[in-house]
Design a protein around this motif. Structure first.
Motif, PDB file in Angstrom:
ATOM      1  N   ILE A 133       0.465  -1.888  13.692  1.00 57.84           N
ATOM      2  CA  ILE A 133      -0.151  -1.867  12.360  1.00 57.84           C
ATOM      3  C   ILE A 133       0.171  -0.535  11.697  1.00 57.84           C
ATOM      4  N   ILE A 134       0.572  -0.593  10.422  1.00 55.29           N
ATOM      5  CA  ILE A 134       0.755   0.614   9.609  1.00 55.29           C
ATOM      6  C   ILE A 134      -0.470   0.738   8.710  1.00 55.29           C
ATOM      7  N   SER A 135      -1.062   1.908   8.678  1.00 59.17           N
ATOM      8  CA  SER A 135      -2.383   2.069   8.068  1.00 59.17           C
ATOM      9  C   SER A 135      -2.424   1.890   6.564  1.00 59.17           C
ATOM     10  N   GLY A 136      -1.346   2.298   5.852  1.00 55.87           N
ATOM     11  CA  GLY A 136      -1.487   2.450   4.410  1.00 55.87           C
ATOM     12  C   GLY A 136      -2.379   3.650   4.116  1.00 55.87           C
ATOM     13  N   TYR A 137      -2.912   3.714   2.895  1.00 51.67           N
ATOM     14  CA  TYR A 137      -3.773   4.830   2.490  1.00 51.67           C
ATOM     15  C   TYR A 137      -4.971   4.973   3.431  1.00 51.67           C
ATOM     16  N   ILE A 138      -5.319   6.217   3.762  1.00 52.23           N
ATOM     17  CA  ILE A 138      -6.424   6.508   4.681  1.00 52.23           C
ATOM     18  C   ILE A 138      -7.636   7.007   3.885  1.00 52.23           C
ATOM     19  N   PRO A 139      -8.742   6.280   3.867  1.00 53.65           N
ATOM     20  CA  PRO A 139      -9.953   6.752   3.179  1.00 53.65           C
ATOM     21  C   PRO A 139     -10.468   8.042   3.816  1.00 53.65           C
ATOM     22  N   ARG A 140     -10.993   8.942   2.988  1.00 51.49           N
ATOM     23  CA  ARG A 140     -11.501  10.228   3.483  1.00 51.49           C
ATOM     24  C   ARG A 140     -13.031  10.239   3.367  1.00 51.49           C
ATOM     25  N   LYS A 141     -13.694   9.733   4.374  1.00 50.81           N
ATOM     26  CA  LYS A 141     -15.157   9.596   4.332  1.00 50.81           C
ATOM     27  C   LYS A 141     -15.871  10.676   5.139  1.00 50.81           C
ATOM     28  N   ASN A 142     -15.131  11.413   5.960  1.00 48.16           N
ATOM     29  CA  ASN A 142     -15.725  12.437   6.823  1.00 48.16           C
ATOM     30  C   ASN A 142     -15.199  13.811   6.450  1.00 48.16           C
ATOM     31  N   HIS A 143     -15.984  14.826   6.764  1.00 49.88           N
ATOM     32  CA  HIS A 143     -15.601  16.196   6.438  1.00 49.88           C
ATOM     33  C   HIS A 143     -14.298  16.590   7.116  1.00 49.88           C
ATOM     34  N   TYR A 144     -13.439  17.282   6.374  1.00 49.13           N
ATOM     35  CA  TYR A 144     -12.233  17.872   6.960  1.00 49.13           C
ATOM     36  C   TYR A 144     -11.792  19.045   6.095  1.00 49.13           C
ATOM     37  N   GLU A 145     -10.990  19.916   6.679  1.00 47.32           N
ATOM     38  CA  GLU A 145     -10.473  21.069   5.946  1.00 47.32           C
ATOM     39  C   GLU A 145      -9.081  20.735   5.441  1.00 47.32           C
ATOM     40  N   MET A 146      -8.950  20.685   4.126  1.00 47.23           N
ATOM     41  CA  MET A 146      -7.701  20.264   3.492  1.00 47.23           C
ATOM     42  C   MET A 146      -6.878  21.473   3.086  1.00 47.23           C
ATOM     43  N   GLU A 147      -5.658  21.543   3.595  1.00 47.76           N
ATOM     44  CA  GLU A 147      -4.732  22.572   3.143  1.00 47.76           C
ATOM     45  C   GLU A 147      -4.294  22.233   1.718  1.00 47.76           C
TER      46      GLU A 147
END
Length: 259
Positions: A133-147
C-alpha cells in the motif's frame, strides 16, 4: 519477501554510503522506494549487492534530491519502462530553510517525470498489490517538530509543508522515506490502513530537540511492534536514544530484512 537497504547515510564494509535513501522490496513484484541522490552510488551498490536494475515500480517518498536524483540512472536507460509513482507536489521547486539552496528534484528529471507516460500521481492511499500500500497524503494529527522548508511559486517563496511525503506498507511493515509529516503521524496513519508490525526508514529527527526525540521513544515503547529500524535522516543522537528500545534494529546499506 525481502527488504534490502540499497542507499543510506551509513554503509557496511564494501558498500558506498551517501546522504540519501533507497530501499529494494523483493516479493511478487520488485519495487524500489527512492533512488538516493547519485546514479553512480545507486549503480555501484546494485552491482555489489548482486541486484539487477529492473523494477516493476519505482516510488518516490517525496520530492527532495537525496531521494529522487538517482532516477537519472534509470531514465538514461534505453529500455526503461518501470512505473514511477509519486505525489504531484513532489514536482514543486523546493528550497532549504534559508531559501538559498535548491533541494528539489533535478530539473531535467522533473521534465522527464512530467512527460513520461508511465508516471502515476497519487494523493490518496493506493494499493499497488495485495501486500503493498502507498499511503498518499499523511494527515498530521499528532505533535511533531517540523523543519522549515520553502517552495518557489511564481517568483515568491512560500512555506512548504511537504504534503508530498508518503510511505509504503509492505506485508505490515511501514517503509518511510523521511517522515516529514512526523514519524508518529506516519505510524498512526499506517495503522488506519493495515495491521503494522515494523517500521523502517528515515524518522527525520536529526535536528529535533531531545524532548521530542524522547517523546518518539516513549511512543515506540508503547507500540506492539516487532522491530524499528531508523535510517538516513534519523540522526546519530536520535538513533542512540532509540537504540535503548528492545526492538531496535541497526540499519545500514547492505542490511536485509526477511518478512
Amino acid at each position: 519477501m525481502q527488504i534490502k537497504i540499497l542507499i543510506d547515510n551509513i554503509a557496511y564494509k564494501k558498500y558506498l554510503a551517501q546522504h540519501g535513501l533507497s530501499i529494494i522490496v523483493e516479493g511478487k513484484e520488485r519495487i524500489l522506494l527512492d533512488t538516493g541522490q547519485s546514479p553512480l552510488v545507486l549503480e555501484k551498490n546494485l552491482e555489489i549487492m548482486g541486484e539487477d536494475d529492473n523494477f516493476d515500480a519505482i516510488i518516490l517518498s517525496h520530492g527532495h534530491y537525496d531521494h529522487a536524483d538517482g532516477l537519472s540512472y534509470f531514465i538514461n536507460k534505453e529500455d526503461f519502462n518501470s512505473k514511477i509513482i509519486m505525489h504531484p507536489d513532489a514536482l514543486l521547486d523546493k528550497y532549504s530553510g534559508n531559501k538559498r539552496r535548491y533541494i528539489g528534484i533535478n530539473k531535467e528529471i522533473k521534465e522527464f517525470l512530467k512527460n513520461y507516460s508511465n508516471t502515476l500521481f497519487v494523493e490518496e492511499p493506493y494499493k499497488l498489490s495485495k501486500d503493498v500500500i502507498i499511503s498518499g497524503y499523511i494527515p498530521r494529527k499528532n505533535h511533531y517538530e517540523m523543519e522549515k522548508f520553502y517552495t518557489l511559486v511564481n517568483g515568491e517563496f512560500k512555506e512548504d509543508s511537504i504534503n508530498d511525503d508518503m510511505f509504503l506498507i509492505v506485508d505490515g511493515v511501514v517503509i518511510t522515506g523521511c517522515s516529514h509529516s512526523g514519524i508518529i503521524n506516519v505510524v498512526e496513519y499506517a495503522k488506519t490502513l493495515s495491521n503494522i508490525r515494523g517500521v523502517i526508514g528515515g524518522f527525520h529527527l536529526g535536528g529535533a530537540s531531545e524532548r521530542y526525540i524522547n517523546e518518539v521513544k516513549e511512543y515506540f515503547k508503547n507500540q506492539d511492534l516487532e522491530f524499528i529500524m531508523p535510517l538516513h535522516c534519523t540522526g546519530f543522537e536520535a538513533s542512540k536514544i532509540l537504540s535503548d528500545l528492545d526492538n531496535f534494529v541497526y540499519g545500514h546499506v547492505g542490511k536485509i530484512i526477511e518478512l
